[in-house]
Design an enzyme around this catalytic site. Structure first.
Site, short mmCIF file in Angstrom:
data_model
loop_
_atom_site.label_atom_id
_atom_site.label_comp_id
_atom_site.label_asym_id
_atom_site.label_seq_id
_atom_site.Cartn_x
_atom_site.Cartn_y
_atom_site.Cartn_z
N LYS A 79 17.88 62.80 56.38
CA LYS A 79 16.89 61.77 56.06
C LYS A 79 16.64 60.90 57.30
O LYS A 79 17.59 60.57 58.03
CB LYS A 79 17.42 60.92 54.90
CG LYS A 79 16.44 59.89 54.36
CD LYS A 79 17.05 59.19 53.14
CE LYS A 79 16.15 58.15 52.53
NZ LYS A 79 16.75 57.47 51.35
N SER A 154 13.96 57.40 47.24
CA SER A 154 13.26 57.47 48.50
C SER A 154 13.60 58.72 49.33
O SER A 154 12.88 59.02 50.27
CB SER A 154 13.58 56.22 49.33
OG SER A 154 14.97 56.17 49.61
N SER A 178 18.20 56.67 45.15
CA SER A 178 17.37 57.50 46.04
C SER A 178 17.89 58.89 46.36
O SER A 178 17.18 59.67 46.97
CB SER A 178 17.13 56.75 47.34
OG SER A 178 16.08 55.85 47.14
N1 GLN Z 1 13.68 52.89 43.97
C1 GLN Z 1 14.62 51.91 44.41
C2 GLN Z 1 13.95 50.90 45.31
O1 GLN Z 1 12.80 51.04 45.60
C3 GLN Z 1 15.81 52.55 45.05
C4 GLN Z 1 15.58 53.02 46.43
C5 GLN Z 1 16.82 53.52 47.11
O2 GLN Z 1 17.78 53.94 46.46
N2 GLN Z 1 16.79 53.53 48.42
O3 GLN Z 1 14.56 49.96 45.75
#
Ligand code: GLN
Length: 492
Positions: A79, A154, A178
């Protein structure tokens, strides 16, 4: 079978038995990338030349009879919020465009030392803020099961790359779900070990008290295999734990008839899509059939998890992202009046809307007069959520429910779905608990993947892996189905 479709465990065995060459595997991966990447768009950067030359070097070492390292040339996607020496690392943000880290994150270093090969850097929601991978400053990523839908986020680039066989395995990060959400939406496995189990040194932070590193893989054993390499204490990360790292692969050996599974009723609220409910209930029945003891339980404060998470995450993000000001990294807007003007212009232009909104809200939450009302209160509710888990884990070894109440949603669906998608994953981050998502079937008619989440006590990843592996074997027929990738590229 094209070698890019191999599971990690099979790959490693075949390389060790000299049945395949690493170069051929890497070539097959890049020919798959050539074929599907115009549509899936999982990657931000491809390391083709580097990966091929490392593959040839690994083949040469193996041929010469040198010791084969544990990952033996394993192709891995990373990532793009994880620092990779000499390879641009952007967090899918314009503000970091052009940033080439002078060092590797500890996890990358460990992977390289174990002989792993980096295929490329995967797309994400900017600074990991989002649940759909639509918030990337560069382009969205599309779900290989249905390209009109999101892959989750994400770590959607990592999820889509694994599901579309554009890599054998991938790294992601999980601050509120994420890793598990893209695993669920892409029909693969995603594991986020206990907070502190994997070093975050060199992983660009979103919200430090919630950030975890995780793995997206095609099978449970594949994830366990990589955990064996990347878990463990790191003196560069003050939150890193010294708890002994077991051999996670061994945990896949036994059955589950000694395990007690709690099913929190809050995971089956009215918001859960009936197709998700049906499949998850089916998997829970399988757990019973395998000998696991299953009983209902409750996590009373679960409904407060999303607002609590957002208050804490935004507050911490406003502080972590303060370092991006045009002085040290990436973008700098010239033509300014003075230093402050440079900061303002760089940050204003460099960050996307979602990130700016979160920084502004986070700054507000932490400001004088608001701190007690919002941030401190959120920390108190976080403690209550943690207590709920402690209470449940007195009786149960593992908790089970859907990873997400909803199916992969359409590109452009908007905020409501992204908030809903987080509902059952954020509690695990607030409490720092290890948790995993495993594909447990598909929706009728539209064939969209559905994920089952298993949550365990801190540092009890082995039980999670054991349960997940047994279930994976029981669901073998389901997991044989692969996405149909014979689509045409989306016109620009
Ligand atoms: N969807 C969540 C957010 O927008 C989690 C994102 C994540 O785990 N990086 O904060």
């Amino acid at each position: 079978m094209p070698l890019n479709e191999l599971k990690v465990v099979d790959y490693l065995e075949m390389v060790k038995e000299r049945k395949i060459s690493v170069e051929q595997v890497v070539k097959d991966i890049f020919s798959q990338i050539d074929k599907v990447e115009p549509t899936v768009k999982a990657y931000l950067y491809l390391n083709k030349e580097g990966a091929l030359s490392e593959a040839r070097e690994m083949d040469r070492r193996i041929k010469e009879g040198q010791r084969i390292p544990p990952l033996a040339g394993l192709p891995i996607a990373i990532k793009d919020n994880v620092c990779t020496q000499g390879i641009e690392t952007t967090c899918a943000s314009r503000i970091l465009k052009g940033f080439i880290p002078p060092y590797d994150a500890t996890i990358v270093k460990k992977i390289k030392e174990a002989g792993g090969i980096i295929i490329g850097k995967t797309n994400l929601d900017e600074f990991a803020m989002g649940a759909s991978t639509e918030n990337s400053a560069f382009h969205a990523t599309f779900n290989p099961w249905d390209i009109t839908r999101v892959p989750g986020g994400s770590s959607g680039g990592s999820g889509a790359a694994v599901a579309a066989d554009e890599t054998l395995i991938a790294l992601g990060t999980d601050t509120g779900g994420s890793v598990r959400l893209p695993a669920s939406f892409c029909g693969i496995c995603g594991i986020k070990p206990t907070y502190g189990r994997i070093s975050r040194y060199g992983v660009i932070s979103y919200a430090s008290s919630l950030d975890h590193v995780g793995i997206l893989s095609k099978s449970i054993k594949d994830g366990a295999q990589l955990m064996n390499i990347i878990c463990g204490y790191d003196s560069h990360d003050s939150t890193s734990s010294e708890v002994t790292v077991p051999n996670f692969l061994l945990s896949c050996r036994e059955g589950i008839n000694d395990l007690k599974f709690g099913i929190p009723c809050e995971f089956f609220s009215s918001e859960v899509d009936c197709r998700v409910r049906e499949r998850v209930k089916g998997a829970i029945e399988k757990i019973s059939n395998l000998g696991g003891k299953v009983e209902e339980t409750s996590l009373h404060h679960l409904e407060y998890a999303v607002p609590t998470y957002r208050l804490i995450a935004f507050a911490e993000a406003s502080s972590s992202l303060a370092r991006f000001d045009g002085v040290q990294y990436g973008l700098r807007i010239d033509n300014n009046d003075d230093l402050e003007d440079m900061y303002l212009k760089t940050r204003g232009k460099g960050f996307g809307t979602e990130v700016l909104q979160r920084i502004i809200m986070g700054t507000y939450i932490l400001s004088e007069g608001n701190y007690e009302d919002y941030y401190l209160k959120a920390q108190k509710v976080r403690a209550l959520i943690k207590e709920d888990f402690d209470h449940a884990f007195k009786k149960f070894d593992l908790l089970v429910g859907p990873t997400s109440p909803i199916l992969p949603f359409k590109i452009g669906a908007g905020k409501k779905d992204t908030l809903l998608a987080d509902a059952y994953t954020v509690p695990g981050n607030l409490a720092g608990l290890p948790s995993l998502s495993l594909n447990c079937g598909f929706s009728k008619n539209d064939n969209l993947p559905i994920g089952l989440q298993i949550i365990g006590r801190v540092f009890e990843e082995e039980k999670i892996l054991r349960a997940a592996y047994n279930l994976e074997v029981a669901l073998e027929e389901v997991n044989k189905i692969r996405p149909n990738l014979s689509f045409n590229p989306i016109p620009n």
